[in-house]
Scaffold this active site. Structure first.
Site, short mmCIF file in Angstrom:
data_model
loop_
_atom_site.label_atom_id
_atom_site.label_comp_id
_atom_site.label_asym_id
_atom_site.label_seq_id
_atom_site.Cartn_x
_atom_site.Cartn_y
_atom_site.Cartn_z
N THR A 472 -29.48 -8.34 -32.99
CA THR A 472 -29.79 -7.27 -32.05
C THR A 472 -31.25 -6.85 -32.07
OG1 THR A 472 -29.02 -5.82 -33.81
CG2 THR A 472 -27.48 -6.29 -32.06
N ALA A 514 -30.50 1.80 -35.68
CA ALA A 514 -31.85 2.22 -35.28
C ALA A 514 -32.12 3.64 -35.76
CB ALA A 514 -32.00 2.11 -33.77
N GLY A 706 -29.48 4.66 -30.27
CA GLY A 706 -28.81 3.37 -30.47
C GLY A 706 -28.20 2.86 -29.18
N GLY A 708 -26.37 -0.37 -29.07
CA GLY A 708 -25.55 -1.56 -29.35
C GLY A 708 -24.25 -1.59 -28.60
N GLU A 709 -23.69 -0.43 -28.30
CA GLU A 709 -22.34 -0.41 -27.74
C GLU A 709 -22.24 0.19 -26.35
OE1 GLU A 709 -19.57 -0.01 -31.59
OE2 GLU A 709 -21.51 0.96 -31.71
#
Lengths: 753, 338
Positions: A472, A514, A706, A708-709
């Site tokens: 990532t 992060a 963040g 990521g999702e």
């Protein structure tokens, strides 16, 4: 402590990119050791019962076979399930590989063949003759609805927010009511790199394990606990991880197998799983969700009910946040959200990119779309009418929320205003066109993390933290943060991660890396700043004597006074005469008071266009716009890549991904990448990512949330809603495959179309 | 995966003598299917005879005005060969509808014919399958059968043949040249694959000790009115739920001759002469196409998860014939269906 925008915020290419594309980056199965042996796992052919007998004679007779480990000849193992737990274990009794002859799921590892060569191990594995006593299995959700239960032990109590108001009477009074049911299937992770562990047996009896994991420290603790090893006798490394998104949060059984064999044989052993065996690991559970919405005639919500049933295993109560978002997102005085579990004879599910959120928000946002048609309000307008500045579950303010900008900027970029409200009203040639949208929400976590920063006399900065980079961009953003803090060029920063010997970090997941590792690195570098200022102040004729840290700017290899840049000195001057490195190590933690007072979410608005040949059911997602509010974006390039990948995951969730179970055998049947479909290039068209400006000042010093999702949440709903808009028929059962789409139309007649 | 040894064959005669000598041997060319099956213990040859050195990798003109394709011509070479793209575009198109560029680079023409079914139960040794283990039962009939057959199946097997190329070969009336211990022979492509009956373990009429040497295409090319339409669960790299090879000769506004073959529906590419004859002399219109579809699908019976294929096939046939008639064949690079 402040950060500028010298290193941070730039679209820097991955610093580990060249190592990856040239093959220098080594993954778990690529590490070697002298005298390395190879293990191959024998997987159970049945789903439930007991091993009656194991005949390993044919396997042992193969030249080159060293040992066949199974429950009947393994080295001593602890009996307590507790010993097999880990940082992210679900409540329950964790699986004990090779402990006894009991079979809990199809594909369960029942033996490990260790040989001098991989091919020998694989061949001999096919000769291990295992007989089973089998019992009937249940893997069908419809047969478990009546016995669905609320787990005694909660993974996170906050995922079950209290009911508010009186839902049933509010529903009975509401002018508009809709009640719908949605289903989502089991999905498997299938990262490109299959799981592998290389356990290196050191001469002094220590064990060094190269593992594919999202948490080297978690695996380290697990090995110490299971095998009764002192902490300093084990080291786990995962310098590079070829994709994971939850599959590598918990220690997987190949780690256990490699360590067991290495300890048992006092020899280095590598165990890799096949693609088929990847389907014996954790997965996104199946869900059955019921949504009931009550609204005023203008679309304002007055009552909401969301009930979700998801499957778990026989031995653990895996839970994920599926319904909490429905309670939180929209203002609504009467709300009840509940989640229950159903026991299956399968392995325990695991977190998979936006666990709970991806499926729960698919249901909520589909229901909101259905409501928009019921009340005749544009779907986007409906969301804006139900916009909330507070977390509805707990009545808390939200640390920052630029969702409105996501809606507006996303709609503008997408051209939402061109949408005609009626289903089946947009068409080009043979294709029906549909526009759909949905909201995304995901938690903005920060968790305790440690980090170390070491500045060498030559000005090289080394950052160390046990966290992982699962592809990532963790390496890159940590380097950017460190470079920013000390005003160094990026190539002066070395990042070391993925090693249990490094300052501890939690598993890399939850979109928190992060914010957590990033803050820790920032604070560690701040420690270096203090030390450097001390040294700078001590230099004779020092231009910075008596200056406070807060008054300084660190940029271009210089330490400058912000208000008077003429008062400056080179960083290299501050390092003159230094004999050894300066080290700063911190344990960084979130401000608990802030977490008490504020809710913290990242948000998104997703817009999708689908085009569908109605007669043949062939469909493509022509465009997706994902507008994301996630605080400060550390690196627009890697962040965009995360959203792109997540949108592709959302396309897969909407249209392709499903692991099918044959209930007679309790077995996943499409266990390969030819039959478990993920989107291919031809399925992915234009994806536009917008990061809206969002100022986040409370959650962490970096102001990040963040990414990521958040990119997968809402995407499946936006696509499903677009399919409805195109066709006028609602498919409430993912994935929306061609057979479900075909039902959109009556059989062909002999009459010309 | 079992232990096996590996030898090379120098020429066709050598290959034949080696396969005769070693009962549990198999030929290997590209290996794109065989190796996968060996890894899963579905195929367990104790010897692989590598035939990639045999001189069977060229395409020649035949004396009857057709083409002869060597059995070892890679799928991608075949798909992009100018003689194929110009004269037999249906074959090129079907080829490009299958697999991925990487697989097509490896896979041979002869091997494509010998692909084995993708039935989930055939692939999983933990489940019953009469094709893999005769007498063990059919796992698919009452299991997950979404990809399985609607035509020509038997009680013992409902698997489908997975090839795209073979559907076009069937429609083109190609002929398979084989060599064996008793000499050379030619098998019509329509007779090459067989229906499962009581012996589903036998996929084709190629004897174990025979080898495919070439595929012959007859002179009738269908340059203008053709289409290969493949309907699948994603837009590339997936096996057909249903595929249609359609080819027409149209003269003076009427259909002079027609070819129609289906993939993904049976144990072999599915042809129905009466469906093709029904088109002859007709105007190339939807009514005629629907009638032909009804005829070729006569007797189609689905299972719990694949009944949709019957209606899907009907619609795909009509569309493919429309595309063929209009001279606007399905593009295999731009996936939009017109």
């Amino acid at each position: 402590m402040s950060v500028g925008t010298n290193g941070i915020g730039k679209p820097v290419s991955r610093i580990d990119g060249p190592a990856k594309v040239t093959g220098r980056a080594k993954y778990a199965a690529e590490f070697s050791a002298p005298d390395l042996a190879y293990g191959f796992v024998v997987s159970s052919a049945v789903a439930k019962g007991r091993i009656k007998s194991i005949d390993r004679s044919a396997a042992l007779a193969v030249p080159g076979v060293i040992e066949v480990f199974a429950h009947d000849n393994r080295p001593s193992l602890p009996s307590s399930h507790e010993k097999y737990t880990d940082q992210v274990a679900a409540p329950g009794s964790p699986f004990r590989p090779l402990y006894d002859g009991e079979i809990l799921f199809s594909g369960q590892p029942v033996a490990l063949v260790v040989a001098e060569e991989l091919e020998i191990a694989r061949f001999a594995a096919s000769l291990v003759d295992i007989r089973y006593e089998t019992e009937a299995t249940v893997t069908d959700l419809d047969m478990r609805i009546d016995q669905a239960f609320e787990p005694e032990k909660k993974r996170a109590p906050e995922w079950d927010p209290p009911a508010r108001g009186d839902v049933d009477s509010a529903l009975s009074r509401a002018p508009t009511n809709i009640r719908t049911e949605y289903r989502t299937p089991v999905e498997h992770h299938n990262p490109m790199e299959t799981f592998a562990s290389t356990a290196v047996w050191e001469n002094d009896g220590r064990l060094t394990v190269y593992d594919k994991t999202q948490g080297a420290p978690n695996c380290h603790e697990y090995l110490c606990s299971v095998f009764g090893l002192a902490k300093d006798k084990v080291r786990v490394l995962s310098p590079y991880v070829g994709g994971a998104f939850g599959a590598g949060l918990r220690p997987n059984y190949q780690l256990f197998m490699a360590a067991l064999a290495a300890i048992g044989l006092k020899r280095s052993v590598r165990v890799t799983l096949t693609r088929q065996q990847m389907f014996t690991l954790g997965y996104r559970p199946q869900t059955l969700q019921t949504l009931t919405l009550g609204a005023e005639n203008d679309g304002r919500l007055v009552a909401l009910k969301h009930d979700a049933i998801a499957n778990t295993s026989r031995f653990e109560d895996y839970q994920e946040p599926t319904v909490v978002w429905s309670g939180a997102l929209y203002p609504c005085d009467h709300s009840t959200v509940t989640s229950r579990l159903a026991r299956f004879d399968l392995f325990t599910p695991c977190d998979m990119r936006a666990p709970g959120g991806a499926v729960g928000m698919y249901a909520l946002e589909s229901a909101m779309d259905e409501l928009s048609y019921a009340v005749g309000v544009d779907p986007l307008e409906l969301r804006l009418k139900n916009y909330s500045e507070r977390d509805q579950n707990y009545g808390k303010p939200i640390s920052s929320k630029a969702l409105r900008d996501c809606y507006l900027q996303g709609a503008e970029r997408f051209g939402w205003s061109k949408r005609r409200p009626e289903p089946r009203s947009m068409r080009e040639g043979r294709e029906l066109i549909g526009y759909g949208m949905a909201t995304g929400i995901w938690e903005a976590f920060r968790v305790p993390t440690s980090a170390r920063a070491i500045l060498a006399p030559d000005g090289t900065l080394e950052i160390a933290c046990a966290t992982a980079d699962i592809g990532t961009g963790t390496y890159t953003i940590l380097a950017q943060i460190a470079a920013e803090m000390l005003g160094l060029p990026l190539d002066k920063v070395i990042v070391k991660i993925g090693d249990s010997d490094l300052p501890s970090a939690p598993v890399e997941g939850g979109s928190w890396t992060a914010a957590s590792a990033g803050s820790a690195v920032m604070e560690a570098c701040d420690g270096l700043r203090k030390e450097l200022l001390k040294r700078a102040g001590a230099v004779s004729n020092a231009p910075l004597r008596g200056v406070n840290l807060a008054d300084l700017t660190w940029v271009d290899g210089e330490i400058r006074m912000t208000s008077d840049p003429s008062r400056a000195m080179l960083l290299s001057e501050a390092l003159l005469g230094l004999n050894g490195p300066i080290t700063s190590e911190v344990s960084s933690a979130p401000d608990e008071q802030v977490l008490q007072e504020y809710s913290h979410y990242a948000h998104s608005a997703v817009f999708a266009e689908v085009r569908l040949d109605e007669e043949l059911g062939m469909l493509r997602v022509a465009r997706v716009v994902s507008a994301v509010a996630a605080g400060r974006i550390l690196n627009p390039k890697t962040a965009r890549s995360q959203i792109l990948g997540a949108v592709v995951g959302g396309i897969g969730m909407a249209l392709h991904e499903e692991t099918v179970i044959d209930h007679r055998y309790g077995r996943f049947m499409n266990h390969n990448l030819a039959e478990y479909h993920v989107p291919v290039h031809a399925d992915v068209h234009a994806i536009d990512v917008i990061f809206v400006d969002e100022q986040e000042h409370r959650l962490n010093p970096l102001g990040v949330k963040g990414v990521g999702e958040i990119g997968i949440v809402g995407t499946a709903a936006a696509i499903a809603n677009a399919v409805f808009h195109a066709t006028g028929v609602r498919v409430r059962d993912l994935p929306i495959t061609i057979d479900k789409r075909l039902e959109l139309r009556q059989p062909t007649s002999n009459h010309a179309a | 995966m079992i232990d096996f040894d590996y030898v090379r064959a120098n020429d066709v005669g050598d290959a034949l003598s080696q396969i005769t000598k070693h009962q549990a041997a198999k030929f290997i060319a590209g290996g794109t299917n065989l190796i996968d099956l060996m890894k899963e213990d579905v195929e367990q040859p104790t010897r692989l005879i590598d035939i990639t050195g045999l001189p069977l990798n060229e395409i020649h003109e035949t004396q009857t005005g057709g083409l002869k394709i060597g059995a070892l011509v890679p799928n991608s070479d075949l798909a992009y060969d100018e003689r194929i793209t110009k004269r037999y575009p249906l074959l090129s198109s079907a080829n490009l509808a299958g697999a991925s560029p990487q697989l097509r680079n490896m896979a041979s023409t002869g091997g494509n014919l010998l692909q084995r079914t993708r039935c989930l139960y055939f692939y999983d040794t933990a489940t019953p399958c009469n094709k893999r283990r005769p007498g063990s039962g059919c796992g698919a009939a009452e299991g997950f059968n979404r990809m399985n057959a609607i035509l020509g199946w038997s009680k013992s097997c409902i698997a489908v043949h997975p090839s795209d190329m073979c559907v076009a070969l069937s429609a083109l009336d190609a002929v398979v040249n084989v060599a064996g211990p008793k000499g050379d022979r030619a098998i019509k492509s329509t007779d090459f694959h067989r229906l499962p009956g009581d012996t589903p373990e036998i996929d084709t009429n190629l004897a174990r000790d025979e080898i495919i040497t070439a595929i012959e295409l007859p002179s009738e090319e269908f340059r203008r009115h053709y289409s290969y339409l493949k309907i699948r669960d994603r837009l590339s790299y997936a096996f057909a739920l249903v595929s249609v090879a359609a080819a027409l000769k149209i003269e003076a506004g009427a259909i002079k001759s027609a070819r129609l073959a289906l993939g993904g529906v049976a144990h072999k590419p599915w042809r129905a002469p009466d469906a093709e004859q029904s088109l002859e002399g007709k105007q190339p219109d939807r009514k005629a196409f629907v009638q032909a579809a009804d005829i070729i699908l006569q007797g189609a019976v689905g299972f719990a998860h694949n009944r949709f294929k019957i209606e899907l096939a009907r619609r795909a046939i009509v569309r493919a014939l429309e595309q063929a008639a209009a001279g606007t064949p399905q593009s295999q690079s731009v996936k939009v269906i017109v």
